[in-house]
Scaffold this active site. Sequence first.
Site, PDB file in Angstrom:
ATOM      1  N   CYS A   2       0.822  -1.206   0.000  1.00 14.08           N
ATOM      2  CA  CYS A   2       0.000   0.000   0.000  1.00 14.08           C
ATOM      3  C   CYS A   2       0.861   1.264   0.000  1.00 14.08           C
ATOM      4  O   CYS A   2       1.938   1.283   0.595  1.00 14.08           O
ATOM      5  CB  CYS A   2      -0.875   0.025   1.238  1.00 14.08           C
ATOM      6  N   ARG A  27       6.026  -0.538  -5.937  1.00 14.36           N
ATOM      7  CA  ARG A  27       5.899  -1.272  -4.673  1.00 14.36           C
ATOM      8  C   ARG A  27       4.881  -2.397  -4.780  1.00 14.36           C
ATOM      9  O   ARG A  27       4.826  -3.257  -3.911  1.00 14.36           O
ATOM     10  CB  ARG A  27       5.468  -0.311  -3.558  1.00 14.36           C
ATOM     11  N   TRP A  74      -2.812  -2.937  -1.541  1.00 14.77           N
ATOM     12  CA  TRP A  74      -2.367  -4.321  -1.692  1.00 14.77           C
ATOM     13  C   TRP A  74      -3.201  -5.094  -0.688  1.00 14.77           C
ATOM     14  O   TRP A  74      -3.043  -4.927   0.524  1.00 14.77           O
ATOM     15  CB  TRP A  74      -0.876  -4.401  -1.395  1.00 14.77           C
ATOM     16  N   ASN A 104      -2.445   2.473   5.460  1.00 10.85           N
ATOM     17  CA  ASN A 104      -1.511   1.363   5.244  1.00 10.85           C
ATOM     18  C   ASN A 104      -1.400   0.615   6.557  1.00 10.85           C
ATOM     19  O   ASN A 104      -1.332   1.235   7.618  1.00 10.85           O
ATOM     20  CB  ASN A 104      -0.108   1.863   4.884  1.00 10.85           C
ATOM     21  N   GLY A 105      -1.308  -0.704   6.491  1.00 11.45           N
ATOM     22  CA  GLY A 105      -1.149  -1.492   7.713  1.00 11.45           C
ATOM     23  C   GLY A 105      -2.376  -2.337   7.978  1.00 11.45           C
ATOM     24  O   GLY A 105      -3.217  -2.539   7.093  1.00 11.45           O
ATOM     25  N   GLU A 483      18.218 -18.374  -3.848  1.00 12.36           N
ATOM     26  CA  GLU A 483      17.879 -17.078  -4.433  1.00 12.36           C
ATOM     27  C   GLU A 483      17.507 -17.249  -5.915  1.00 12.36           C
ATOM     28  O   GLU A 483      16.580 -16.594  -6.412  1.00 12.36           O
ATOM     29  CB  GLU A 483      19.057 -16.097  -4.252  1.00 12.36           C
ATOM     30  N   LYS A 487      13.934 -16.172  -7.479  1.00 10.16           N
ATOM     31  CA  LYS A 487      13.762 -15.291  -8.652  1.00 10.16           C
ATOM     32  C   LYS A 487      12.858 -15.963  -9.677  1.00 10.16           C
ATOM     33  O   LYS A 487      11.980 -15.347 -10.251  1.00 10.16           O
ATOM     34  CB  LYS A 487      15.108 -14.959  -9.333  1.00 10.16           C
ATOM     35  N   GLU A 490       9.238 -15.968  -8.494  1.00 15.34           N
ATOM     36  CA  GLU A 490       8.671 -14.617  -8.389  1.00 15.34           C
ATOM     37  C   GLU A 490       8.241 -14.076  -9.749  1.00 15.34           C
ATOM     38  O   GLU A 490       7.161 -13.517  -9.875  1.00 15.34           O
ATOM     39  CB  GLU A 490       9.720 -13.641  -7.805  1.00 15.34           C
ATOM     40  N   HIS A 506      17.477 -37.348  -0.163  1.00 14.72           N
ATOM     41  CA  HIS A 506      16.556 -37.460   0.978  1.00 14.72           C
ATOM     42  C   HIS A 506      15.160 -36.942   0.632  1.00 14.72           C
ATOM     43  O   HIS A 506      14.425 -36.538   1.526  1.00 14.72           O
ATOM     44  CB  HIS A 506      17.125 -36.718   2.189  1.00 14.72           C
ATOM     45  N   LYS A 605       6.836  -4.771  -3.246  1.00 16.70           N
ATOM     46  CA  LYS A 605       8.250  -4.444  -3.087  1.00 16.70           C
ATOM     47  C   LYS A 605       8.623  -4.250  -1.620  1.00 16.70           C
ATOM     48  O   LYS A 605       9.652  -4.708  -1.163  1.00 16.70           O
ATOM     49  CB  LYS A 605       8.540  -3.166  -3.886  1.00 16.70           C
TER      50      LYS A 605
HETATM   51  C1  G6P Z   1       9.453  -8.477  -0.364  1.00 13.10           C
HETATM   52  C2  G6P Z   1      10.157  -8.221  -1.684  1.00 13.10           C
HETATM   53  C3  G6P Z   1      11.439  -9.027  -1.741  1.00 13.10           C
HETATM   54  C4  G6P Z   1      12.318  -8.710  -0.542  1.00 13.10           C
HETATM   55  C5  G6P Z   1      11.566  -8.918   0.776  1.00 13.10           C
HETATM   56  C6  G6P Z   1      12.347  -8.344   1.948  1.00 13.10           C
HETATM   57  O1  G6P Z   1       9.018  -9.791  -0.314  1.00 13.10           O
HETATM   58  O2  G6P Z   1       9.321  -8.564  -2.764  1.00 13.10           O
HETATM   59  O3  G6P Z   1      12.141  -8.702  -2.929  1.00 13.10           O
HETATM   60  O4  G6P Z   1      13.434  -9.536  -0.565  1.00 13.10           O
HETATM   61  O5  G6P Z   1      10.322  -8.212   0.733  1.00 13.10           O
HETATM   62  O6  G6P Z   1      12.439  -6.963   1.760  1.00 13.10           O
HETATM   63  P1  G6P Z   1      13.561  -6.026   2.345  1.00 13.10           P
HETATM   64  O7  G6P Z   1      13.202  -4.662   1.828  1.00 13.10           O
HETATM   65  O8  G6P Z   1      13.453  -6.116   3.831  1.00 13.10           O
HETATM   66  O9  G6P Z   1      14.872  -6.507   1.845  1.00 13.10           O
END
Ligand code: G6P
Length: 610
Positions: A2, A27, A74, A104-105, A483, A487, A490, A506, A605
């Site tokens: 948000c 975001r 969001w 927001n929140g 990671e 990616k 995502e 396993h 984001k």
């Molecule tokens: C969200 C984003 C990720 C990020 C995570 C942690 O899930 O989409 O890309 O890694 O938050 O965010 P930060 O800003 O704390 O690294």
Amino acid sequence: MCGIVSAISYRNIAFTLTEGLLRLEYRGYDSCGIALFKDGELTRVRSMKRVSDLEKQLLDCRFDGCIGLAHTRWATHGIPSKYNAHPHFSRDKFGKPTIALVHNGIIENYEELRNSLDKDSYDFESQTDTEVLAHLLNDFYDGDIFRTVLNVTKLLKGSYAIAVFCSNEPDRIIGARQGSPLIIGIGVDENYLSSDSLAISDKIKDLIYLEDGDIVELKRKSINIIDSNGSYVERYKHSVNNIIATPNLGKYRHYMQKEIFEQPRAVADTLHNVDNLSHDFFGQDYYDLFNNIDSVLIVACGTSYYAGMTAKYWIESLAKIRVDVEIASEYIYRDSVPNPNTLVLAISQSGETADTLSALKHAKSLGLKNTMAICNMNNSAIVRECSFSYITQAGIEIGVASTKAFTTQLTALFLLSITLARYRSILGKEQEVAYCRDLRHLPSAIGSVLSLEPLIMEWAKYFAHKGNSLFLGRGRHYPIALEGALKMKEVTYIHAEAYPAGELKHGPLALVSEHMPVVVVAPSDRLLEKLKSNMQEVRARGGNLYVLADKGSTISNDSGINVIHMPEYYGMISPILYTVPLQLLAYHTALILGTDIDKPRNLAKSVTVE
Ligand code: G6P
């Protein structure tokens, strides 16, 4: 996640607010809306589409106003829908909106608060916790909206950043924050509230970061802040010298691609002057901190958590300090055994992630006072909550899937690892010189990896037709496999899992068949021979291997084995280099699939709710 942009001015601010929302688009959101006040009337448009659709509606309806509240939502409470989109209104007995609110929140006790309202007096138009708050403000309204917000926020449980307008008092907007970021932007004869300075940075001279518990009255030429003790307070004004340039794509198709290619610059900037690596690299103030700790506790979420996992390998190996890495949302709610001599390291790109912030506060409440942030955003909540911070120089990251923020976090964490090793006098001079040399070459080595893009595009053609993928790594490259899989899921929505290759037998081996592409991170480190055995286990079950290896790995293309050769092996910092082809693989697979790469579905984001 948000976003809030709100303003009070003498001029029409409708498109200033939507421009602000456009800057917050990165975001992530699923609906948006704006409310404007003019000639005694509150008007509102909302959309399930993009902010550009709001602008079109504003033009079509000819809505404008000098006071307004705008929001990107969001969904948390209630599905993404036009009726759940903010701003929310509460109306007088004639049905005329008098209170407008963006939030927001999460208001955790919204059901209890909703039940406390007289059911006949309020028609609920949405399923949101926010609308309950709008009606509650209406219910408690005593002719002074500032005082009403002060009284009502005392009843709230949860986190919030809000902007409130009451049409009976059209010369002010009220804001409040608890747990979610909210800033005041001070312009010329106009003032703003926003959840992110990026939204308004070119409209203001100064900005103020509100503290938890603050309530603010915003007029065109003045602001008043009351803190959590009910006292009027002055908060520090930061001048906005470096107007944050509106990000643009340049020659790239997506921000994710642009940000992947920015990594040589971002890493070089984060290294600062690595030639001069000394005890003081992080500053003399760190002397006591680094000398007095005997363990490290890392708290983070998402990609930042994987940076923390990599750092565990580095710090334990180089500085011989025990490291625990905790997913922030788990750490907060489990019983842990605090050691007061711990360095609590919060890793975050945004510096606003609610879980990481709560984990940090939780650690402090357990008596862990040595706190340090590795963060990409100066002045963010996490940086302000920590005694020390190191700011990575990734620059603004727009793509929801983090790329350059991750490699700059790794860079900062490696610098921290060797600095801690120096403090303990366990880093030999020769070794130190070699690490500094590798770090100096790192930006150009990343450049060489980027030139492998055409080969990765060929792999992407294959992955785009698969529903699943498996990523394997060992040792300090296991978090890189994680990671890489993150990616992939995502941005492509392809199911991707990562495993330490030794765990294959396993469980995940049961998934392997000719339909399952298996990505292997295979640098020529001391675990390579073990990894090769794991690769054989995959081949024996018909799985197709996609191997990232360097020349020293001596792995060649063969039936079912596809190899991309990386530049020479970079030893300890090799995880940073092996991250890059995995980012490119996810990006190019997503490009073929046509997903919304920079704003993947359901993701945000900056995650400012728990
Ligand atoms: C969200 C984003 C990720 C990020 C995570 C942690 O899930 O989409 O890309 O890694 O938050 O965010 P930060 O800003 O704390 O690294």
